[in-house]
Design a protein around this motif. Structure first.
Motif, PDB file in Angstrom:
ATOM      1  N   THR A 226       1.027  -1.219   0.021  1.00 21.00           N
ATOM      2  CA  THR A 226      -0.020  -0.177  -0.074  1.00 21.00           C
ATOM      3  C   THR A 226       0.952   1.349   0.045  1.00 21.00           C
ATOM      4  O   THR A 226       0.550   2.155  -0.742  1.00 21.00           O
ATOM      5  N   ILE A 447      -3.024   1.204  -4.392  1.00 24.39           N
ATOM      6  CA  ILE A 447      -4.088   1.779  -3.951  1.00 24.39           C
ATOM      7  C   ILE A 447      -4.141   3.283  -4.381  1.00 24.39           C
ATOM      8  O   ILE A 447      -2.921   3.745  -4.818  1.00 24.39           O
ATOM      9  N   LYS A 451      -5.484   8.609  -1.861  1.00 22.94           N
ATOM     10  CA  LYS A 451      -5.876   8.185  -0.455  1.00 22.94           C
ATOM     11  C   LYS A 451      -4.580   7.754   0.374  1.00 22.94           C
ATOM     12  O   LYS A 451      -4.613   7.827   1.548  1.00 22.94           O
ATOM     13  N   ARG A 514      -7.410  -3.760  -1.056  1.00 25.16           N
ATOM     14  CA  ARG A 514      -8.079  -2.641  -1.486  1.00 25.16           C
ATOM     15  C   ARG A 514      -9.409  -2.354  -0.730  1.00 25.16           C
ATOM     16  O   ARG A 514      -9.895  -1.216  -0.338  1.00 25.16           O
ATOM     17  N   HIS A 515     -10.000  -3.691  -0.386  1.00 21.21           N
ATOM     18  CA  HIS A 515     -11.371  -3.318   0.092  1.00 21.21           C
ATOM     19  C   HIS A 515     -11.323  -2.791   1.587  1.00 21.21           C
ATOM     20  O   HIS A 515     -11.946  -2.190   1.883  1.00 21.21           O
ATOM     21  N   ASP A 518     -10.244   0.954   1.827  1.00 17.62           N
ATOM     22  CA  ASP A 518     -11.312   1.889   1.356  1.00 17.62           C
ATOM     23  C   ASP A 518     -12.306   1.946   2.779  1.00 17.62           C
ATOM     24  O   ASP A 518     -12.762   3.153   2.794  1.00 17.62           O
ATOM     25  N   PHE A 521     -10.063   4.316   4.984  1.00 20.96           N
ATOM     26  CA  PHE A 521      -9.935   5.536   4.696  1.00 20.96           C
ATOM     27  C   PHE A 521     -11.168   6.207   5.026  1.00 20.96           C
ATOM     28  O   PHE A 521     -11.288   7.494   5.422  1.00 20.96           O
ATOM     29  N   GLU A 522     -12.266   5.593   4.884  1.00 25.46           N
ATOM     30  CA  GLU A 522     -13.647   6.117   5.484  1.00 25.46           C
ATOM     31  C   GLU A 522     -13.653   6.486   6.846  1.00 25.46           C
ATOM     32  O   GLU A 522     -14.286   7.398   7.124  1.00 25.46           O
TER      33      GLU A 522
END
Length: 597
Positions: A226, A447, A451, A514-515, A518, A521-522
């Motif tokens: 990442t 990624i 982000k 990746r999942h 995400d 990051f949220e």
């Protein structure tokens, strides 16, 4: 042609000075005669008039002035052919298990064995036909080697074009059996077997095009893939103090990296670490095949107790074998541990040659030698259109963890990624102990850049707040700064740190990375309704525990989605919006990608 000979006129450690009678060239191999019909392998490293200085790859005890030396007329080379995978060699490509059987566990000097099993039968399938025109590195046929089809190629040192007169029929042959006869442009005939030799200090360049490394080499280590990615055909280094986890990180990478062949070069490492590697790898299961990981691995051992000259040989032997398998369209990962001890060997030889020293007594040419080694990495397009790559990862062991010393600095100038290990993180048991603020990579990752840049910026800001809190205390910190610090600690705990002993968390596939990122990051980009520091601490502690359970759940199982929904519900309770800082990073990254497109 008369063989060149000489006599020893001086001995200094593992370097001997020889008065030569005849012609000799740099890097030529010679043998120093000892009593008892023993000959010690050596390499010419400097020529002055009729004097040749040679580094001996064995202990020089017993060599005296007047001893005979014979030169082979050949450069230091390795055997290339089927049967290399699964082997454990020393720096001179002697198979160590067979050497131990012959001499016992205390290896005798002057004993050199065939690196390939000359009696083993290989199922040869011809690919070329009589009348075909071939050049160096063209495929004559294939033999199965583990899970791969090992290409039997025209030797790389055969320049020009050749016409195939005869090719062996499909059947079982040994490596020294003739499998093809070719005719050169002058009408000369050449018989080709399954193996040939290639000098280790000469790069293999039989390819159509050298490509820019762009495709990520997935290691399944979240922090690397990442934040500090490595490209296939790229280079990276892992400097760090002793005991910070360099060898463990390399072994984890070798087990889980999405490459075809792994070559581990233990260059001057402690014998205990090497023995552990040799014992563990045959027991490990390859996630790709379900068979032993050793079937697609080559280990080259040169421990710290072996002569220093052999350290250099082991590094070049490893990279030559890597280039050989690259010529078959395979992706190869070469792990060199540790290049610092190779540099120390160079320093010792430079001192014996009485060369003008550079910084910290290392030779002045240290930087160019290290650069030359890493430049042998690369992604290539072969003549038949297939692609192969050699990725080189080297560890550096700077004394006291000082990254300003010459070996580290010389390495940083040529590599594409820097994974600097931290004593502080290692002592805090935050593994992998790659420092997230000091490390960097020039390669594109898995990624979106915006982000990851926001996450790194958060880590920097969180570290600043953490340093300030050590001075003024938690009471002197604003709630907003405290939340930033909690977010950065949360990222470290649930994403940067990884439990290599966990069957799920030990290796994380790309889709899952990746999942999960995400969702991460949220969380870190959310503006949260938290009214006090105690409330913030409790909230992030609860979120951290949920996320760690989430990391340990099998991908796309009911348990996985159960933990994910719990995290989302907890976030939903406190989320009031999106941090404008995060939106700015993502928009800038999108604009950059759009302009490049």
């Amino acid at each position: 042609m008369k063989q060149t000979t000489g006599q020893v006129v001086g001995v200094s450690g593992n370097m001997v000075t020889v008065r030569v009678q005849g012609q000799v060239r740099l890097n030529e191999v010679g043998y120093v005669a000892l009593e008892g019909e023993r000959f010690l392998k050596s390499e010419v490293i400097r020529i002055r008039g009729d004097l040749a200085e040679m580094q001996v790859f064995e202990m020089t005890r017993g060599i005296s002035v007047g001893d005979e030396v014979s030169f082979t007329g050949e450069l230091l080379a390795v055997n290339l052919g089927p049967g290399l995978l699964g082997q454990v060699y020393d720096g001179l490509q002697n198979p160590l298990p067979q050497l131990a059987e012959k001499t016992g566990f205390f290896l005798d000097r002057g004993v050199y064995l065939d690196s390939l099993d000359a009696e083993r039968q290989w199922e040869f399938t011809p690919k070329a036909s009589p009348g075909d025109v071939v050049t160096a590195a063209d495929t004559l046929g294939t033999v199965p080697e583990g899970i791969f089809q090992h290409r039997i190629m025209v030797p790389f040192n055969m320049n020009g074009r050749y016409s195939v007169d005869w090719i062996a029929e499909r059947g079982e042959y040994r490596v020294d059996d003739t499998v093809a006869e070719v005719r050169d442009e002058r009408g000369g005939k050449h018989q080709l077997t399954m193996r040939f030799q290639w000098p280790v200090k000469r790069a293999i360049e039989q390819y159509a095009e050298r490509l820019k490394p762009s495709e990520p080499m997935v290691t399944k280590v979240r922090m690397i893939d990442t934040f500090f990615p490595v490209a296939r055909g790229g280079t990276y280094c892992i400097p760090g103090p002793f005991g910070a986890g360099k060898t463990v990180l390399q072994q984890i990478t070798s087990r889980h990296a999405e490459v075809d062949v792994v070559i581990i070069t233990a260059c001057g490492e402690r014998a205990g670490e090497v023995v552990e590697t040799i014992q563990e790898f045959p027991e490990l299961t390859d996630p790709r095949t379900g068979r032993s990981l050793m079937e697609r691995t080559i280990i080259i051992c040169n421990t710290s107790s072996m002569p220093v000259a052999a350290r250099e040989a082991s590094v070049y032997t490893g990279v030559t074998l890597a280039e050989y398998y690259r010529q078959m369209g395979l992706d190869v990962l070469l792990l060199a541990d540790s290049t610092s001890r190779w540099a120390q060997a160079m320093r010792e030889m430079s001192g014996r040659l009485e060369e003008i020293p550079g910084e910290e007594a290392f030779p002045a040419y240290l930087e160019s030698v290290i650069a030359g080694f890493y430049e042998r990495a690369g992604a290539v397009r072969l003549a038949d259109g297939s692609h192969g790559s050699v990725t080189i990862g080297g560890t550096v062991s700077p004394a006291g963890g000082n990254f300003e010393e010459p070996v580290t600095q010389s390495t940083l100038k040529v590599v594409g990624a820097f994974h600097g290990l931290s004593r502080e993180r290692s002592d805090a048991r935050r593994y992998p102990s790659i420092h997230p603020l000091d490390s960097w990579s020039k390669y594109a990752g898995l990624i979106p850049h915006g982000k990851t840049e926001y996450a790194r910026d958060l880590l920097f800001r969180g570290d600043e707040v953490g340093q300030m809190m050590k001075v003024v205390g938690e009471e002197g910190t604003s709630l907003q700064d405290y939340i930033v610090n909690q977010k950065s600690e949360f990222v470290d705990a649930v994403y940067l740190q990884q439990n290599s002993f966990d069957p799920v968390d030990g290796a994380v596939m790309v889709e899952r990375q990746r999942h999960v990122f995400d969702l991460l990051f949220e969380i870190i980009s959310a503006e949260l309704d938290l009214e006090s520091k105690d409330e913030a601490r409790q909230y992030f502690n609860q979120l951290r525990q949920y996320f760690l359970d989430y990391n340990g759940a099998q991908w796309k199982t009911d348990k996985f989605y159960e933990h994910e929904n719990a995290i989302k519900e907890l976030l939903k309770e406190r989320k009031t919006g999106i941090d404008s800082h995060a939106r700015q990073f993502v928009e800038q990254a999108a604009e950059t990608v759009g302009s490049q497109g």
